[in-house]
Every structure is written in structure tokens, then in C-alpha cells.
Motif scaffolding. Structure first.
Motif, PDB file in Angstrom:
ATOM      1  N   UNK A  74       0.823  -1.208   0.000  1.00  0.00           N
ATOM      2  CA  UNK A  74       0.000   0.000   0.000  1.00  0.00           C
ATOM      3  C   UNK A  74       0.859   1.262   0.000  1.00  0.00           C
ATOM      4  N   UNK A  75       1.901   1.276   0.838  1.00  0.00           N
ATOM      5  CA  UNK A  75       2.798   2.442   0.888  1.00  0.00           C
ATOM      6  C   UNK A  75       3.508   2.610  -0.453  1.00  0.00           C
ATOM      7  N   UNK A  76       3.938   1.511  -1.025  1.00  0.00           N
ATOM      8  CA  UNK A  76       4.613   1.551  -2.326  1.00  0.00           C
ATOM      9  C   UNK A  76       3.668   2.063  -3.414  1.00  0.00           C
ATOM     10  N   UNK A 141      -1.985  -2.330 -11.963  1.00  0.00           N
ATOM     11  CA  UNK A 141      -1.030  -2.848 -10.986  1.00  0.00           C
ATOM     12  C   UNK A 141       0.402  -2.827 -11.516  1.00  0.00           C
ATOM     13  N   UNK A 142       0.739  -1.783 -12.257  1.00  0.00           N
ATOM     14  CA  UNK A 142       2.085  -1.653 -12.808  1.00  0.00           C
ATOM     15  C   UNK A 142       3.026  -0.911 -11.864  1.00  0.00           C
ATOM     16  N   UNK A 143       2.488  -0.374 -10.762  1.00  0.00           N
ATOM     17  CA  UNK A 143       3.353   0.281  -9.785  1.00  0.00           C
ATOM     18  C   UNK A 143       4.013  -0.766  -8.911  1.00  0.00           C
ATOM     19  N   UNK A 144       5.226  -0.458  -8.489  1.00  0.00           N
ATOM     20  CA  UNK A 144       5.936  -1.376  -7.603  1.00  0.00           C
ATOM     21  C   UNK A 144       7.358  -0.923  -7.391  1.00  0.00           C
ATOM     22  N   UNK A 145       8.207  -1.855  -7.020  1.00  0.00           N
ATOM     23  CA  UNK A 145       9.603  -1.561  -6.690  1.00  0.00           C
ATOM     24  C   UNK A 145      10.374  -1.196  -7.960  1.00  0.00           C
ATOM     25  N   UNK A 146      10.994  -0.019  -7.927  1.00  0.00           N
ATOM     26  CA  UNK A 146      11.831   0.407  -9.046  1.00  0.00           C
ATOM     27  C   UNK A 146      13.293   0.434  -8.660  1.00  0.00           C
ATOM     28  N   UNK A 148      15.250   1.500  -5.065  1.00  0.00           N
ATOM     29  CA  UNK A 148      15.524   2.760  -4.380  1.00  0.00           C
ATOM     30  C   UNK A 148      14.281   3.541  -4.015  1.00  0.00           C
ATOM     31  N   UNK A 149      13.225   3.372  -4.760  1.00  0.00           N
ATOM     32  CA  UNK A 149      11.929   3.972  -4.452  1.00  0.00           C
ATOM     33  C   UNK A 149      10.877   3.216  -5.250  1.00  0.00           C
ATOM     34  N   UNK A 150       9.638   3.497  -4.952  1.00  0.00           N
ATOM     35  CA  UNK A 150       8.549   2.818  -5.657  1.00  0.00           C
ATOM     36  C   UNK A 150       8.056   3.705  -6.784  1.00  0.00           C
ATOM     37  N   UNK A 151       7.931   3.133  -7.957  1.00  0.00           N
ATOM     38  CA  UNK A 151       7.333   3.837  -9.076  1.00  0.00           C
ATOM     39  C   UNK A 151       6.770   2.788 -10.009  1.00  0.00           C
ATOM     40  N   UNK A 152       7.375   2.543 -11.143  1.00  0.00           N
ATOM     41  CA  UNK A 152       6.897   1.502 -12.050  1.00  0.00           C
ATOM     42  C   UNK A 152       7.682   0.223 -11.787  1.00  0.00           C
ATOM     43  N   UNK A 153       6.968  -0.859 -11.570  1.00  0.00           N
ATOM     44  CA  UNK A 153       7.572  -2.143 -11.254  1.00  0.00           C
ATOM     45  C   UNK A 153       8.347  -2.659 -12.456  1.00  0.00           C
ATOM     46  N   UNK A 154       9.597  -3.039 -12.208  1.00  0.00           N
ATOM     47  CA  UNK A 154      10.438  -3.495 -13.313  1.00  0.00           C
ATOM     48  C   UNK A 154      10.709  -4.995 -13.283  1.00  0.00           C
ATOM     49  N   UNK A 155      10.046  -5.730 -12.398  1.00  0.00           N
ATOM     50  CA  UNK A 155      10.374  -7.147 -12.240  1.00  0.00           C
ATOM     51  C   UNK A 155       9.544  -8.084 -13.105  1.00  0.00           C
ATOM     52  N   UNK A 156       8.290  -7.832 -13.267  1.00  0.00           N
ATOM     53  CA  UNK A 156       7.413  -8.738 -13.992  1.00  0.00           C
ATOM     54  C   UNK A 156       7.567  -8.537 -15.500  1.00  0.00           C
ATOM     55  N   UNK A 157       7.660  -9.641 -16.256  1.00  0.00           N
ATOM     56  CA  UNK A 157       7.797  -9.547 -17.708  1.00  0.00           C
ATOM     57  C   UNK A 157       6.572  -8.912 -18.357  1.00  0.00           C
ATOM     58  N   UNK A 158       5.377  -9.334 -17.929  1.00  0.00           N
ATOM     59  CA  UNK A 158       4.154  -8.761 -18.480  1.00  0.00           C
ATOM     60  C   UNK A 158       4.082  -7.268 -18.150  1.00  0.00           C
ATOM     61  N   UNK A 159       4.410  -6.952 -16.910  1.00  0.00           N
ATOM     62  CA  UNK A 159       4.416  -5.540 -16.518  1.00  0.00           C
ATOM     63  C   UNK A 159       5.486  -4.764 -17.281  1.00  0.00           C
ATOM     64  N   UNK A 160       6.631  -5.398 -17.534  1.00  0.00           N
ATOM     65  CA  UNK A 160       7.715  -4.727 -18.254  1.00  0.00           C
ATOM     66  C   UNK A 160       7.260  -4.350 -19.666  1.00  0.00           C
TER      67      UNK A 160
END
Length: 191
Positions: A74-76, A141-146, A148-160
Motif C-alpha cells: 500500500x505504501x509503495x 497494478x504496474x506500480x511497484x519496486x523500481x 531505491x523507491x517505488x514507481x513503475x515495477x520493473x520485475x514482472x515480464x508482463x508488466x515490463x
């Protein structure tokens, strides 16, 4: 020093630079807000747009220095939403500011005569559009760990893949806004 120690040291340096940059940005925004409210006699439409841009800059900087916690989703998500919204608000507000300057030079007192309409219209552009665009990203649900801070999630392939398409659209929008600002600036100087 091993590579983990160097990585942690590098992260701390980047974090400190970000905090110093954001603190300077917030300080400048506070000065602009103080001057705006202190000199109420000189308020005009363009000055109110500068105050809006300054406030968006302060909120963006505050969201960048929120405590980083990728463990609590939630915070992220909140940090990511705030960063995205106020970053876009700055871009749209700068475009509105150029347009206001352009119109105030072309048509004297036009903005003041139609103040209510323009205040609502520009508010929708400056805040409504960024909130809508940021909500779409939140919904997917594309927000997540970037890192150093939370912004756009870079881990999931579909999300990428989604993020790459989204960032292409955002950068295309930013280039359009940049060219629009350049157009208004050139038109102002030609007049």
C-alpha cells in the motif's frame, strides 16, 4: 570492501543526493509560494499558474523522499501514484503556463475576462489528466519496486512490456508538450 558493501555505499550516496536535491526543490517551492501569497496585489492568471507549478514540484519532491518500503504494498502504491501524478502535473502545468503567457500577450485581459472558465479548464488539464493517467497505471497494478523507491515495477515480464508501451506513450506526450512549449515561446518572441 566487497561488492555488496560497494553497492550499499552507492545506494546511500544516491539516496543522499536525491534527498539534497529534493530539499532544495522544496525550499525553492516554499519561497515561490511565500512570494505568491505575500504579494497579493500582483496576482494575475499567469502568476497563479506559476504557483500551481511550484506546488506540483514540491509535492513531487516530497513523494520522492517518502520512506522507501517495497515490503508494504500500500505504501509503495501510494508513493508510486504520487510520483507519477505530480510528475505529469508539472509537465501539463508548464504547458498551460506557456499557453497563458502566449494568450496574455496576444489578447490583453482575455484570461482575466474568462477567468472562471479557464480556471476550471486548466485545473482539469493540470490535475484531472494526470490523476486519470496515474489511476490507469494503478488499476493495471504496474506500480511497484523500481529500486531505491517505488514507481513503475520493473520485475514482472508482463508488466515490463506494459511499462515499455506506457513509457513510449508518456515520452511521446512529453515530446509533444515540449514542442508545444517551444511553439508558444517562439510565437511570443515573434510578436
Amino acid at each position: 570492501m566487497n561488492s555488496i558493501g560497494k553497492a550499499n555505499n552507492y545506494d546511500e550516496i544516491v539516496k543522499n543526493i536525491r534527498i539534497i536535491g529534493c530539499a532544495l526543490s522544496i525550499g525553492t517551492s516554499v519561497i515561490v509560494q511565500f512570494l505568491y501569497w505575500f504579494f497579493k496585489d500582483n496576482h494575475n492568471f499567469t502568476m497563479s499558474k506559476i504557483a500551481t507549478l511550484s506546488l506540483a514540484n514540491a509535492m513531487f519532491s516530497l513523494s520522492l523522499i517518502l520512506p522507501y518500503n517495497n515490503q508494504i504494498d500500500l505504501i509503495c502504491q501510494i508513493q508510486s501514484f504520487l510520483i507519477n501524478t505530480f510528475q505529469l502535473t508539472q509537465y501539463f502545468a508548464s504547458c498551460v503556463l506557456c499557453y497563458c503567457t502566449f494568450i496574455s500577450i496576444i489578447k490583453k485581459n482575455h484570461l482575466e475576462k474568462h477567468k472562471t472558465f479557464y480556471r476550471i479548464f486548466f485545473f482539469l488539464i493540470e490535475m484531472g489528466l494526470p490523476i486519470s493517467l496515474s489511476s490507469i497505471v494503478l488499476y493495471t497494478k504496474a506500480y511497484g519496486d523500481s529500486g531505491g523507491y517505488c514507481w513503475l515495477d520493473v520485475k514482472s515480464n508482463l508488466k515490463r512490456i506494459f511499462i515499455q508501451k506506457l513509457s513510449l506513450n508518456i515520452f511521446a506526450c512529453l515530446w509533444f508538450l515540449l514542442l508545444l512549449n517551444i511553439f508558444f515561446i517562439v510565437k511570443i518572441h515573434v510578436i
